[in-house]
Design a protein around this motif. Structure first.
Motif, mmCIF file in Angstrom:
data_model
loop_
_atom_site.group_PDB
_atom_site.id
_atom_site.type_symbol
_atom_site.label_atom_id
_atom_site.label_comp_id
_atom_site.label_asym_id
_atom_site.label_seq_id
_atom_site.Cartn_x
_atom_site.Cartn_y
_atom_site.Cartn_z
ATOM 1 N N CYS A 96 0.861 -1.241 -0.143
ATOM 2 C CA CYS A 96 -0.070 0.035 -0.049
ATOM 3 C C CYS A 96 0.884 1.374 -0.108
ATOM 4 C CB CYS A 96 -0.945 -0.060 1.200
ATOM 5 S SG CYS A 96 -2.002 -1.238 1.514
ATOM 6 N N VAL A 97 0.341 2.273 -0.533
ATOM 7 C CA VAL A 97 1.122 3.609 -0.470
ATOM 8 C C VAL A 97 0.408 4.601 0.471
ATOM 9 C CG1 VAL A 97 2.070 3.856 -2.776
ATOM 10 C CG2 VAL A 97 -0.248 4.387 -2.553
ATOM 11 N N HIS A 98 -0.845 4.197 0.844
ATOM 12 C CA HIS A 98 -1.758 5.083 1.813
ATOM 13 C C HIS A 98 -1.769 4.396 3.169
ATOM 14 C CE1 HIS A 98 -3.208 7.381 -1.608
ATOM 15 N NE2 HIS A 98 -2.071 7.960 -1.428
ATOM 16 N N SER A 201 2.313 -10.058 -15.821
ATOM 17 C CA SER A 201 1.618 -8.870 -16.413
ATOM 18 C C SER A 201 0.498 -9.552 -17.413
ATOM 19 C CB SER A 201 2.576 -7.980 -17.235
ATOM 20 O OG SER A 201 3.824 -7.868 -16.378
ATOM 21 N N ASN A 205 1.879 -12.462 -20.065
ATOM 22 C CA ASN A 205 3.295 -11.649 -20.306
ATOM 23 C C ASN A 205 4.066 -12.010 -19.030
ATOM 24 O OD1 ASN A 205 5.282 -10.125 -21.042
ATOM 25 N ND2 ASN A 205 4.004 -8.454 -20.692
ATOM 26 N N MET A 231 -7.636 -9.260 -14.947
ATOM 27 C CA MET A 231 -8.830 -8.348 -14.479
ATOM 28 C C MET A 231 -9.903 -8.839 -15.294
ATOM 29 S SD MET A 231 -7.815 -4.480 -13.468
ATOM 30 C CE MET A 231 -6.278 -4.407 -14.031
ATOM 31 N N ALA A 234 -10.919 -6.271 -18.718
ATOM 32 C CA ALA A 234 -10.147 -5.283 -18.898
ATOM 33 C C ALA A 234 -9.038 -5.936 -19.562
ATOM 34 C CB ALA A 234 -9.992 -4.425 -17.630
ATOM 35 N N THR A 235 -8.146 -6.605 -18.544
ATOM 36 C CA THR A 235 -6.881 -7.353 -19.004
ATOM 37 C C THR A 235 -7.132 -8.739 -19.210
ATOM 38 O OG1 THR A 235 -6.116 -7.697 -16.768
ATOM 39 C CG2 THR A 235 -5.602 -5.657 -17.979
ATOM 40 N N PHE A 276 -13.427 -6.327 -12.962
ATOM 41 C CA PHE A 276 -12.916 -4.845 -13.136
ATOM 42 C C PHE A 276 -14.206 -3.864 -12.802
ATOM 43 C CE2 PHE A 276 -12.289 -1.738 -16.446
ATOM 44 C CZ PHE A 276 -11.102 -1.092 -16.256
ATOM 45 N N MET A 278 -16.798 -1.567 -14.164
ATOM 46 C CA MET A 278 -17.203 -1.079 -15.269
ATOM 47 C C MET A 278 -17.538 0.396 -14.961
ATOM 48 S SD MET A 278 -16.009 -2.907 -17.284
ATOM 49 C CE MET A 278 -15.838 -4.691 -17.827
ATOM 50 N N ARG A 279 -17.786 0.997 -14.018
ATOM 51 C CA ARG A 279 -18.059 2.326 -13.633
ATOM 52 C C ARG A 279 -16.648 3.120 -13.351
ATOM 53 N NH1 ARG A 279 -22.921 1.457 -10.571
ATOM 54 N NH2 ARG A 279 -24.706 2.052 -12.251
ATOM 55 N N LEU A 352 -6.677 -1.399 -3.375
ATOM 56 C CA LEU A 352 -5.195 -1.904 -2.954
ATOM 57 C C LEU A 352 -4.392 -0.783 -2.327
ATOM 58 C CD1 LEU A 352 -4.685 -4.349 -5.987
ATOM 59 C CD2 LEU A 352 -4.973 -4.930 -3.635
ATOM 60 N N ALA A 353 -5.022 0.554 -2.083
ATOM 61 C CA ALA A 353 -4.205 1.505 -2.210
ATOM 62 C C ALA A 353 -3.643 1.824 -0.510
ATOM 63 C CB ALA A 353 -4.558 2.847 -2.504
ATOM 64 N N PHE B 60 -21.456 2.346 -18.910
ATOM 65 C CA PHE B 60 -20.394 2.069 -18.297
ATOM 66 C C PHE B 60 -18.961 2.078 -19.137
ATOM 67 C CE2 PHE B 60 -24.020 0.433 -16.063
ATOM 68 C CZ PHE B 60 -23.780 0.475 -14.961
ATOM 69 N N LEU B 61 -17.915 1.475 -18.605
ATOM 70 C CA LEU B 61 -16.783 2.015 -19.381
ATOM 71 C C LEU B 61 -16.614 0.961 -20.724
ATOM 72 C CD1 LEU B 61 -14.173 1.582 -16.554
ATOM 73 C CD2 LEU B 61 -14.637 3.386 -18.033
ATOM 74 N N ILE B 104 3.496 -1.091 -16.906
ATOM 75 C CA ILE B 104 3.145 -1.689 -18.020
ATOM 76 C C ILE B 104 1.628 -1.495 -18.229
ATOM 77 C CG2 ILE B 104 5.251 -2.896 -18.794
ATOM 78 C CD1 ILE B 104 3.723 -5.307 -18.208
ATOM 79 N N ILE B 107 -4.648 0.270 -19.647
ATOM 80 C CA ILE B 107 -6.079 0.525 -20.050
ATOM 81 C C ILE B 107 -6.504 2.102 -19.606
ATOM 82 C CG2 ILE B 107 -8.271 0.020 -19.318
ATOM 83 C CD1 ILE B 107 -7.102 -2.844 -18.122
#
Lengths: 482, 215
Positions: A96-98, A201, A205, A231, A234-235, A276, A278-279, A352-353, B60-61, B104, B107
């Protein structure tokens, strides 16, 4: 009987495996690290334009050499975390960064002192069998951020550690840090204290950095935990089944690279698969589908007989509210029922922040409840009820029975004061404290009771030398001041 | 005139259908409709609607992304015609975009690029894992108005600061605006490293870019 949840039936599972093998051959896996490409090529994978096409036979060979079980050890060298079978462990989320500042209630940048407090809290809670390098320390030299936070955790904890490197070249130095603490690299290999998360990734990848980490860890005999992060939508394919296929293909490719580098080296089928949103475009770690994905991905790993890992227990809420409790509790329960060996993510907010020591304390209660479910229902004696009725009769004075006194601690999980089961009157008398106030008090109690493990001076100075050397090499201006 | 055609163009964007958008673009050329009019009265109307619906939580997206794809397909056919006739779509500004070194994830960055391009910005996308210096060098080369830096990982977010420093070294600040994106990024972080702003999503990035350039 440990109750068990399986979301995939046999037919769907076979279809997932079939498509994962297909992806490994077509379109194949992008692999960027020279060492990994060389290993794959020598073993018969066809390499073209940075893409490796991995034949099923090669995957089968890697699966047969990967160990079914291994242990992480505590500072005393005792086995403490079992990776294998249906053992279920939890560790705090990572990187985390926060931090949710318990005084101001703001999310602010994390510092070394925040990591120390998180480690102290996790050290005191038996629900966390391992520590994690939970945050990025913004006050440490950026070039050696991964080494720094590992050394902070090692200084304050005797538990096993889930960690990870930020680059290809810092992993070997992190291994040196660990080796210094346990009597050298051979001892570390024999009784590993830490496991390194390594992330492909998405989609398909293995970057230069990640693939090189796999090779280096395998050769050092330090356990590697593959963190595949599809995700969905998305990915990765939007369907849960499609995302599980991608997760499987990425893990299989990683295991091939890893086992080619050193057959038999310990490796974990893991990840942080998620949907992911979608909003908002965020990765909702608290979504129920994210929990379903983790359970399903683990089921595939178990099918291969491999140790497994998942990422659950984080919430998308920003404070310790009902959403945080709801998301954490259901995810932790699903993950436990799926028999995932190591479940990372407790303590996290804002996807995750953000980390929170108070949430870590709350999540320990959710974890304890899930662990209670795993213990299931047992008879605890020859007679279930009749023998106790013979003593209690119609008066029903079960509270008086010696059996009650003997058994209630095993039958019931006894939560800490964080969970309020008192009367309205006593709650009001105690200042009508809300959950966060109780969590804050609980954390303060834990921190006050915490004692830092005693470390030989020599180890501390070896660590210091490693940190200074690495910082100097990286050209950090802060090297001298460490 | 051509109201039905413009409505169909609008709908092709709302439906996120690049093939239909391309076909309607070709039809409009055959009918002698001025390309700038086809874009502004047809396709942009669709994009505006999608943006509004997204902001309202109704779209949505995937709706946004496919609308952007349909828009690109239309512009790809209409732009050469515009050049021929000497007409020009107003360029709102030049933007250099990329995901920072060590990261990398593309999106979010690509989505921002799509929205900016669709809305009339000239976007140069440097891709992912972009060295800090490259942002500055490309911005100088193109005379960019805005540099957008994306970072998804908590561990690579610090690279945004390195880009800010690189822009400073090249003497591009404060003329070139620096905007940030990515899941771990916040307004506080943007302030801390001296950036001009942060967009929560692609639409926020678009409105931020417009505001910064006064468009």
């Amino acid at each position: 009987m440990q109750p068990k949840l399986e979301l995939l039936d046999g037919e769907l599972l076979e279809k997932i495996l079939g498509e994962a093998y297909t992806l490994l051959a077509e379109p194949g896996i992008r692999v960027q690290a020279a060492d990994a490409v060389e290993l794959l090529s020598a073993a018969g994978a066809r390499i073209e334009n940075g893409v490796a096409r991995i034949p099923e036979a090669l995957v089968r060979r890697a699966l047969s050499s990967a160990p079914r079980e291994f242990f992480l050890h505590n500072r005393a060298g005792e086995p403490a975390v079992r990776y294998g079978g249906d053992a279920v462990h939890f560790d705090p989320g990572s990187s985390c960064v926060h931090i949710l500042d318990p005084q101001t209630m703001q999310h602010r940048m994390t510092r070394t002192a925040d990591l120390e407090r998180l480690v102290q809290v996790a050290e005191m809670l038996p629900q966390y069998t391992a520590q994690s390098t939970a945050v990025v320390c913004n006050d440490a030299p950026q070039e050696i951020g991964d080494l720094w936070r590992l050394h902070v955790v090692l200084r304050h904890s005797g538990k096993p550690v889930v960690t990870g490197a930020f680059s290809a070249h810092t992993a070997p130095a992190m291994i040196d840090l660990l080796a210094a603490d346990c009597g050298g690299r051979a001892a570390l290999k024999a009784r590993p204290r830490a496991i390194f998360d390594v992330c492909p990734s998405p989609p398909l990848n293995w970057s230069d950095f990640a693939a090189q980490n796999l090779v280096d860890l395998a050769r050092a005999g330090v356990p590697a935990e593959i963190i595949s992060v599809p995700m969905a939508g998305a990915t990765a394919p939007v369907t849960l089944a499609g995302a599980v296929v991608q997760h499987a293909a990425e893990c299989l490719a990683g295991i091939v690279i890893h086992q080619l580098a050193q057959p038999g080296a310990p490796v974990v089928w893991g990840g942080a698969p998620a949907i992911f949103d979608m909003r908002t475009g965020i990765t909702p770690m608290g979504a129920i589908e994210t929990a379903m994905l983790n359970a399903a991905c683990s089921q595939i790993g178990k099918h291969f007989g491999l140790p497994t890992h998942g990422y659950l227990g984080g919430s998308d809420a920003k404070i310790l509210d009902a959403q945080a409790g709801m998301e954490t509790s259901s995810a932790v329960l699903l993950g436990a029922l799926a028999g995932i060996n190591m479940i990372s993510g407790a303590g996290m907010l804002d996807s995750l922040a953000c980390h929170s020591a108070e949430k870590l304390a709350l999540d320990a209660e959710a974890i304890a409840a899930a662990q209670r479910v795993l213990q299931g229902i047992s008879p605890r004696g020859d007679s279930l009820a009749t023998a106790m009725f013979a003593q209690a009769g119609f008066a029903g004075e079960f509270l008086k029975l010696p059996e009650t006194r003997r058994l209630f601690r095993t039958e019931q999980h006894l939560p800490s004061h964080l969970i309020d089961r008192g009367t309205l009157h006593s709650w009001e008398q105690g200042g009508s404290q809300d959950l966060f106030a109780r969590a804050r008090a609980r954390v303060n109690e834990l921190v006050a009771a915490y004692k830092r493990p005693e470390l030989p001076k020599q180890i501390e100075s070896e660590w210091k030398a490693i940190l200074q050397e690495q910082a100097r090499r990286a050209g950090s201006q802060q090297a001298a001041g460490l | 005139m051509h109201d039905d055609l413009f409505r169909a163009m609008r709908d092709s964007i709302v439906d996120g259908d690049p093939e239909v958008a391309a076909r309607l673009s070709r039809d409009s050329i055959a009918l002698g409709v001025p390309p700038l009019e086809a874009i502004n009265r047809g396709f942009v109307a669709g994009l505006t609607h999608v943006g509004e619906q997204f902001a309202a939580g109704e779209f949505f997206l995937p709706d946004l992304v496919l609308a952007g794809e349909a828009m690109k397909a239309a512009v790809a056919i209409l732009e050469p015609e515009m050049k021929k006739s000497g007409a020009q779509r107003e360029v709102l500004g030049t933007v250099v975009l990329g995901t920072v070194q060590g990261d990398i994830h593309e999106i979010g960055k690509t989505l921002v690029g799509t929205m900016l391009t669709a809305s009339g910005f000239a976007v140069h996308d440097l891709g992912v894992n972009v060295p800090f210096e490259t942002f500055a060098a490309k911005a100088r080369e193109l005379g960019a108005d805005i540099v957008g830096v994306s970072a998804l990982l908590t561990t690579t977010m610090t690279g945004q600061k390195d880009v800010a420093e690189a822009l400073e070294r090249h003497g591009l600040r404060p003329r070139v605006k620096l905007i940030l994106g990515g899941a771990p990024v916040t307004h506080d972080w943007a302030r801390e490293i001296g950036a001009d702003g942060y967009g929560e999503d692609a639409l926020a990035a678009l409105s931020l870019a417009r505001t910064l350039l006064g468009k």
